[in-house]
Design a protein around this motif. Structure first.
Motif, mmCIF file in Angstrom:
data_model
loop_
_atom_site.group_PDB
_atom_site.id
_atom_site.type_symbol
_atom_site.label_atom_id
_atom_site.label_comp_id
_atom_site.label_asym_id
_atom_site.label_seq_id
_atom_site.Cartn_x
_atom_site.Cartn_y
_atom_site.Cartn_z
ATOM 1 N N PRO A 158 0.900 -1.315 -0.004
ATOM 2 C CA PRO A 158 0.000 -0.048 0.039
ATOM 3 C C PRO A 158 0.710 1.307 0.090
ATOM 4 C CG PRO A 158 -0.852 -1.675 1.562
ATOM 5 C CD PRO A 158 0.380 -2.169 1.049
ATOM 6 N N ALA A 159 1.947 1.387 0.778
ATOM 7 C CA ALA A 159 2.843 2.405 0.830
ATOM 8 C C ALA A 159 3.500 2.538 -0.418
ATOM 9 C CB ALA A 159 3.708 2.474 1.911
ATOM 10 N N LEU A 160 4.057 1.445 -1.160
ATOM 11 C CA LEU A 160 4.542 1.585 -2.171
ATOM 12 C C LEU A 160 3.713 2.197 -3.286
ATOM 13 C CD1 LEU A 160 7.676 0.781 -3.617
ATOM 14 C CD2 LEU A 160 6.454 -1.222 -4.232
ATOM 15 N N ALA A 161 2.479 1.582 -3.515
ATOM 16 C CA ALA A 161 1.540 2.044 -4.577
ATOM 17 C C ALA A 161 1.300 3.473 -4.298
ATOM 18 C CB ALA A 161 0.367 1.182 -4.484
ATOM 19 N N GLN A 162 0.990 4.071 -3.103
ATOM 20 C CA GLN A 162 0.833 5.321 -3.102
ATOM 21 C C GLN A 162 2.009 6.302 -3.166
ATOM 22 O OE1 GLN A 162 -0.034 6.366 1.277
ATOM 23 N NE2 GLN A 162 -0.679 8.486 0.582
ATOM 24 N N GLN A 163 3.377 5.744 -3.015
ATOM 25 C CA GLN A 163 4.426 6.683 -3.493
ATOM 26 C C GLN A 163 4.486 6.568 -4.660
ATOM 27 O OE1 GLN A 163 7.758 5.193 -1.418
ATOM 28 N NE2 GLN A 163 9.187 6.905 -2.130
ATOM 29 N N ASN A 164 3.889 5.775 -5.390
ATOM 30 C CA ASN A 164 4.273 5.858 -7.093
ATOM 31 C C ASN A 164 3.143 6.078 -7.615
ATOM 32 O OD1 ASN A 164 7.259 4.593 -7.627
ATOM 33 N ND2 ASN A 164 6.343 3.741 -5.962
ATOM 34 N N GLY A 165 1.841 6.722 -7.016
ATOM 35 C CA GLY A 165 0.798 7.276 -7.836
ATOM 36 C C GLY A 165 -0.177 6.217 -8.348
ATOM 37 N N ILE A 166 0.053 4.755 -7.806
ATOM 38 C CA ILE A 166 -0.921 3.759 -8.188
ATOM 39 C C ILE A 166 -2.030 3.200 -7.287
ATOM 40 C CG2 ILE A 166 -0.866 1.302 -8.616
ATOM 41 C CD1 ILE A 166 2.225 1.233 -8.905
ATOM 42 N N LYS A 167 -3.264 3.615 -7.907
ATOM 43 C CA LYS A 167 -4.449 3.111 -7.217
ATOM 44 C C LYS A 167 -4.467 1.709 -6.665
ATOM 45 C CE LYS A 167 -7.263 6.764 -9.249
ATOM 46 N NZ LYS A 167 -8.553 6.957 -9.801
ATOM 47 N N ALA A 168 -4.349 1.252 -5.565
ATOM 48 C CA ALA A 168 -4.119 0.087 -4.930
ATOM 49 C C ALA A 168 -5.314 -0.910 -5.394
ATOM 50 C CB ALA A 168 -4.042 -0.102 -3.602
ATOM 51 N N SER A 169 -6.553 -0.149 -5.379
ATOM 52 C CA SER A 169 -7.811 -0.894 -5.800
ATOM 53 C C SER A 169 -7.882 -1.509 -7.313
ATOM 54 C CB SER A 169 -8.928 -0.150 -5.672
ATOM 55 O OG SER A 169 -9.051 1.142 -6.413
ATOM 56 N N ARG A 170 -6.883 -0.770 -8.052
ATOM 57 C CA ARG A 170 -6.677 -1.330 -9.681
ATOM 58 C C ARG A 170 -5.803 -2.352 -9.773
ATOM 59 N NH1 ARG A 170 -9.712 -0.055 -13.700
ATOM 60 N NH2 ARG A 170 -7.764 0.405 -14.974
ATOM 61 N N VAL A 171 -5.226 -2.617 -8.749
ATOM 62 C CA VAL A 171 -4.329 -3.892 -9.016
ATOM 63 C C VAL A 171 -5.022 -4.995 -8.371
ATOM 64 C CG1 VAL A 171 -2.035 -5.244 -8.656
ATOM 65 C CG2 VAL A 171 -2.720 -2.527 -8.893
ATOM 66 N N LYS A 172 -5.257 -6.162 -9.232
ATOM 67 C CA LYS A 172 -5.912 -7.252 -8.714
ATOM 68 C C LYS A 172 -4.945 -8.074 -7.965
ATOM 69 C CE LYS A 172 -9.578 -6.976 -12.108
ATOM 70 N NZ LYS A 172 -10.472 -7.499 -13.153
ATOM 71 N N PHE A 173 -5.061 -8.909 -6.619
ATOM 72 C CA PHE A 173 -3.927 -9.687 -6.236
ATOM 73 C C PHE A 173 -4.889 -11.203 -6.190
ATOM 74 C CE2 PHE A 173 -2.237 -5.864 -4.756
ATOM 75 C CZ PHE A 173 -1.108 -6.041 -5.154
ATOM 76 N N HIS A 174 -4.003 -12.336 -6.732
ATOM 77 C CA HIS A 174 -4.746 -13.636 -6.724
ATOM 78 C C HIS A 174 -3.759 -14.454 -5.652
ATOM 79 C CE1 HIS A 174 -6.607 -17.228 -7.952
ATOM 80 N NE2 HIS A 174 -5.393 -17.629 -8.386
ATOM 81 N N LYS A 175 -4.583 -14.857 -4.634
ATOM 82 C CA LYS A 175 -3.788 -15.782 -3.586
ATOM 83 C C LYS A 175 -3.457 -17.072 -4.137
ATOM 84 C CE LYS A 175 -5.344 -13.414 0.475
ATOM 85 N NZ LYS A 175 -6.058 -13.583 1.645
ATOM 86 N N ILE A 176 -2.098 -17.501 -4.018
ATOM 87 C CA ILE A 176 -1.707 -18.757 -4.417
ATOM 88 C C ILE A 176 -0.890 -19.422 -3.442
ATOM 89 C CG2 ILE A 176 -1.820 -18.253 -6.972
ATOM 90 C CD1 ILE A 176 0.982 -17.400 -6.847
ATOM 91 N N GLY A 177 -0.429 -20.519 -3.677
ATOM 92 C CA GLY A 177 0.485 -21.201 -2.846
ATOM 93 C C GLY A 177 1.878 -20.899 -3.519
ATOM 94 N N ALA A 178 2.951 -20.956 -2.763
ATOM 95 C CA ALA A 178 4.395 -20.702 -2.957
ATOM 96 C C ALA A 178 4.630 -21.560 -3.925
ATOM 97 C CB ALA A 178 5.348 -20.681 -1.752
ATOM 98 N N ALA A 179 4.313 -22.515 -4.028
ATOM 99 C CA ALA A 179 4.909 -23.813 -4.921
ATOM 100 C C ALA A 179 4.430 -23.803 -6.370
ATOM 101 C CB ALA A 179 4.450 -25.250 -4.342
ATOM 102 N N VAL A 180 3.282 -22.828 -6.462
ATOM 103 C CA VAL A 180 2.865 -22.849 -7.785
ATOM 104 C C VAL A 180 2.932 -21.376 -8.329
ATOM 105 C CG1 VAL A 180 1.163 -24.541 -7.598
ATOM 106 C CG2 VAL A 180 0.244 -22.138 -6.961
ATOM 107 N N ARG A 181 3.689 -20.403 -7.517
ATOM 108 C CA ARG A 181 3.857 -19.068 -7.927
ATOM 109 C C ARG A 181 4.269 -19.049 -9.397
ATOM 110 N NH1 ARG A 181 6.800 -16.206 -3.197
ATOM 111 N NH2 ARG A 181 8.135 -17.899 -3.783
ATOM 112 N N GLU A 182 5.343 -19.300 -9.724
ATOM 113 C CA GLU A 182 6.054 -19.330 -10.948
ATOM 114 C C GLU A 182 5.366 -20.143 -11.959
ATOM 115 O OE1 GLU A 182 8.001 -20.015 -8.088
ATOM 116 O OE2 GLU A 182 9.056 -18.032 -8.102
#
Length: 267
Positions: A158-182
């Protein structure tokens, strides 16, 4: 002939006295030498190449030279590793220093302290594919990012997005397991993933994603001044064995020097 035997006997006796003294001194030194101190060390995540300095310090005898017998184990994250150190189940651990700050912010938190910073910059990054239209951090607008369970970088997002003028709500985050990230990024199911700047891109390249299609958006390059991972110590152990803590840090620095000198062997 008898005179020669007498001279020879006297010479042997003369030699035997200092030899016996030397042997006695060696035995006495061996008997009085302090035994190696057992230390249990916890990593906060599965092993990767960033941990090479610890194992080179063990393999090359740097820990042994400090009279330390170090064993390693893996926790399921920084919170668990910190809990082990706070309870005294581990004398030392490698954790995310930002999580240590959150841990110490609790009213009843044990005074666990960092004694060595391994990364002077947090390795947090968004690893994306250029073919999905992502070249710089603001390009994440409207995109989907895969985030592994317990990913601590999201605490700073959230702080990084704000600092760079990014609307956090416009980025969708999809929760995944670490093993399938890549795998899910390589399969095109997400546009980017949150990961470490030194690890995720390598894993993706090894899965067949062309290096030219990958972009590593480091938090540190976009204004994040947070430190990365640090070695923390149990307060009870630090109070009781301060010299052992110093010796551990000296050995780790030797391991880092060996890693820099011979990166191929370290890897």
């Amino acid at each position: 002939m008898s005179d020669f035997k007498s001279i020879a006997l006297r010479c042997l006796l003369a030699l035997s006295i200092p030899l016996a003294t030397l042997i006695a001194r060696d035995v006495s030194a061996a008997e009085t030498a302090a035994p190696s101190l057992a230390i249990h060390f916890s990593f906060d995540r599965p092993l990767d190449a960033s941990m090479a300095p610890f194992f080179l310090a063990a393999k090359d005898g740097s820990f042994g030279a400090e009279r330390l017998n170090v064993s390693f184990s893996i926790a399921t994250g920084s919170p668990e590793a910190l809990a082990r150190v706070a309870k005294g189940d581990s004398e030392l651990a490698l954790v995310d220093i930002n999580e240590l700050i959150r841990f110490r912010d609790k009213e009843d938190a044990a005074p666990v302290k960092a004694v060595f910073v391994l990364f002077n910059r947090a390795p947090y990054a968004i690893v994306a594919r250029r073919s999905r239209g992502i070249h710089v951090l603001p390009d994440l607008d409207g995109k989907t990012v895969g985030v592994a369970d317990g990913d601590l970088s999201m605490r700073l997002w959230p702080a990084l997005a704000q600092q760079n003028g990014i609307k956090a709500s416009r980025v969708k985050f999809h929760k995944i397991g670490a093993a399938v990230r890549e795998p899910i990024l390589s399969a095109g199911q997400v546009d980017a993933v949150a990961g470490f700047n030194y690890l995720s891109a390598v894993n993706l390249r090894d899965r067949g994603v062309p290096g030219a299609d990958l972009v590593v958006l480091r938090y540190a390059d976009y204004g994040c001044e947070a430190y990365g991972f640090a070695v923390v110590v149990s307060p009870a152990f630090a109070a009781a064995k301060p010299d052992a803590v110093k010796g551990f840090v000296r050995a780790l620095i030797a391991g880092i020097a060996a890693t820099v000198k011979e990166p191929a062997r370290a890897a």
